[in-house]
Motif scaffolding. Structure first.
Motif, PDB file in Angstrom:
ATOM      1  N   THR A 145       0.822  -1.216   0.000  1.00  0.00           N
ATOM      2  CA  THR A 145       0.000   0.000   0.000  1.00  0.00           C
ATOM      3  C   THR A 145       0.855   1.265   0.000  1.00  0.00           C
ATOM      4  N   GLY A 146       2.042   1.190  -0.620  1.00  0.00           N
ATOM      5  CA  GLY A 146       2.962   2.314  -0.567  1.00  0.00           C
ATOM      6  C   GLY A 146       2.399   3.604  -1.116  1.00  0.00           C
ATOM      7  N   ALA A 147       1.645   3.525  -2.210  1.00  0.00           N
ATOM      8  CA  ALA A 147       1.121   4.745  -2.824  1.00  0.00           C
ATOM      9  C   ALA A 147       0.086   5.427  -1.942  1.00  0.00           C
ATOM     10  N   LEU A 148      -0.651   4.638  -1.159  1.00  0.00           N
ATOM     11  CA  LEU A 148      -1.627   5.212  -0.235  1.00  0.00           C
ATOM     12  C   LEU A 148      -0.956   5.688   1.046  1.00  0.00           C
ATOM     13  N   ALA A 149       0.015   4.936   1.519  1.00  0.00           N
ATOM     14  CA  ALA A 149       0.695   5.307   2.762  1.00  0.00           C
ATOM     15  C   ALA A 149       1.512   6.571   2.595  1.00  0.00           C
ATOM     16  N   HIS A 150       2.036   6.779   1.386  1.00  0.00           N
ATOM     17  CA  HIS A 150       2.869   7.954   1.112  1.00  0.00           C
ATOM     18  C   HIS A 150       2.554   8.486  -0.277  1.00  0.00           C
ATOM     19  N   PRO A 151       1.430   9.222  -0.420  1.00  0.00           N
ATOM     20  CA  PRO A 151       1.121   9.820  -1.722  1.00  0.00           C
ATOM     21  C   PRO A 151       2.268  10.688  -2.237  1.00  0.00           C
ATOM     22  N   ARG A 152       2.950  11.353  -1.310  1.00  0.00           N
ATOM     23  CA  ARG A 152       4.230  12.006  -1.574  1.00  0.00           C
ATOM     24  C   ARG A 152       5.193  11.454  -0.534  1.00  0.00           C
ATOM     25  N   THR A 153       6.458  11.288  -0.895  1.00  0.00           N
ATOM     26  CA  THR A 153       7.324  10.429  -0.079  1.00  0.00           C
ATOM     27  C   THR A 153       8.192  11.166   0.930  1.00  0.00           C
ATOM     28  N   GLU A 154       7.958  12.474   1.141  1.00  0.00           N
ATOM     29  CA  GLU A 154       8.889  13.245   1.973  1.00  0.00           C
ATOM     30  C   GLU A 154       8.919  12.799   3.427  1.00  0.00           C
ATOM     31  N   HIS A 155       7.850  12.169   3.927  1.00  0.00           N
ATOM     32  CA  HIS A 155       7.854  11.766   5.334  1.00  0.00           C
ATOM     33  C   HIS A 155       8.509  10.407   5.566  1.00  0.00           C
TER      34      HIS A 155
END
Length: 260
Positions: free
Chosen positions: A213-223
């Motif tokens: 679920t990477g795309a949902l967990a981090h719609p943008r990856t800065e965190h």
């Protein structure tokens, strides 16, 4: 805690928003964590809330905090954290990075943002340890691991290296009504925990594709990106990694890990 010049751990923590201070559990977890650490000679922190290239060094003297949030009650804008600057640490960072061909700039008036000071208020409330914040010059996980590798020698000088983000970060989850965490957050948290325990760095580096679920967990990856600075700084001690804090806050995974 007494000051140490021994090898310090490297941390990745989920930093929370300003209301973290009002949470009945989380501040105590952060305080308990820091109470078990050797006292750092200085703290070097990279936050999800400062992206700037080339890599930038923040203020090396005490300057006002960056209250980089909107719509909160006034009391959150009154928070102060007047930690000493860390000019000697900045000199060391410049030498390590420029020596490896990484360009560095100085932003002398840039104070600590909430990704830095919100957890530090809970972990080191006396604000008596020098702190230096650096920017993320990229969100590329491999390049950020390279930055962490170059900074790793600072750990032998008693410097505590902290990557500050959030293990899952989809702001839509802030509308989560409570109870069980949403499935995408719980699934990513479980996947990330297992990948860290297995030291599966390849999977973590490609988390947007290898996690369910990477795309949902981090719609943008800065965190998630600050984790890779930590992993680079702790690359020879990944077998000593452990989760210190887990669970969820408003549906977001607050997993925080220590290496060494």
């Amino acid at each position: 805690m007494t000051a140490t010049e021994g090898r310090m751990p490297a941390l990745y923590l989920s930093h929370g928003a300003p209301p973290l201070a009002d949470d009945p559990l989380w501040p105590g977890q952060l305080a308990a964590w820091s109470s078990k650490l050797p006292r750092p000679t200085a703290i070097l922190i990279v936050s999800a809330h400062w992206e700037e290239a080339p890599l930038a060094l923040g203020a090396t003297r005490t300057v006002p905090l960056v209250h980089d949030f909107w719509g909160f009650p006034d009391r959150y804008y009154q928070v102060r954290y007047a930690a000493p600057g860390a000019p000697e640490l900045a000199t060391s960072v410049r030498a390590l990075l420029r020596g490896a061909g990484t360009p560095v700039q100085d932003v002398p008036d840039r104070g600590l943002d909430h990704g830095a000071y919100v957890p530090l208020v809970e972990m080191f409330p006396d604000a008596d340890i020098p702190v230096l914040q650096i920017s993320m010059p990229t969100l590329d996980p491999r390049k950020l691991m390279g930055v962490g590798r170059r900074l790793a020698p600072l750990r032998d000088e008693g410097v505590l290296i902290i990557g500050s983000g959030f293990f899952t970060h989809n702001l839509a989850a802030l509308r989560h009504p409570g109870g069980a965490a949403p499935g995408w957050s719980a699934e990513f948290d479980d996947w990330g925990d297992r990948a860290l325990r297995a030291r599966d760095i390849d999977a973590l580096l490609d988390f947007q594709h290898t996690s369910p679920t990477g795309a949902l967990a981090h719609p943008r990856t800065e965190h998630f990106a600050p984790l890779f600075v930590t992993l680079g700084a702790a690359e020879d001690e990944l077998d000593q990694g452990r989760s210190v804090i887990d669970g969820f806050w408003m549906g977001l995974a607050k997993r925080s890990v220590q290496f060494g």
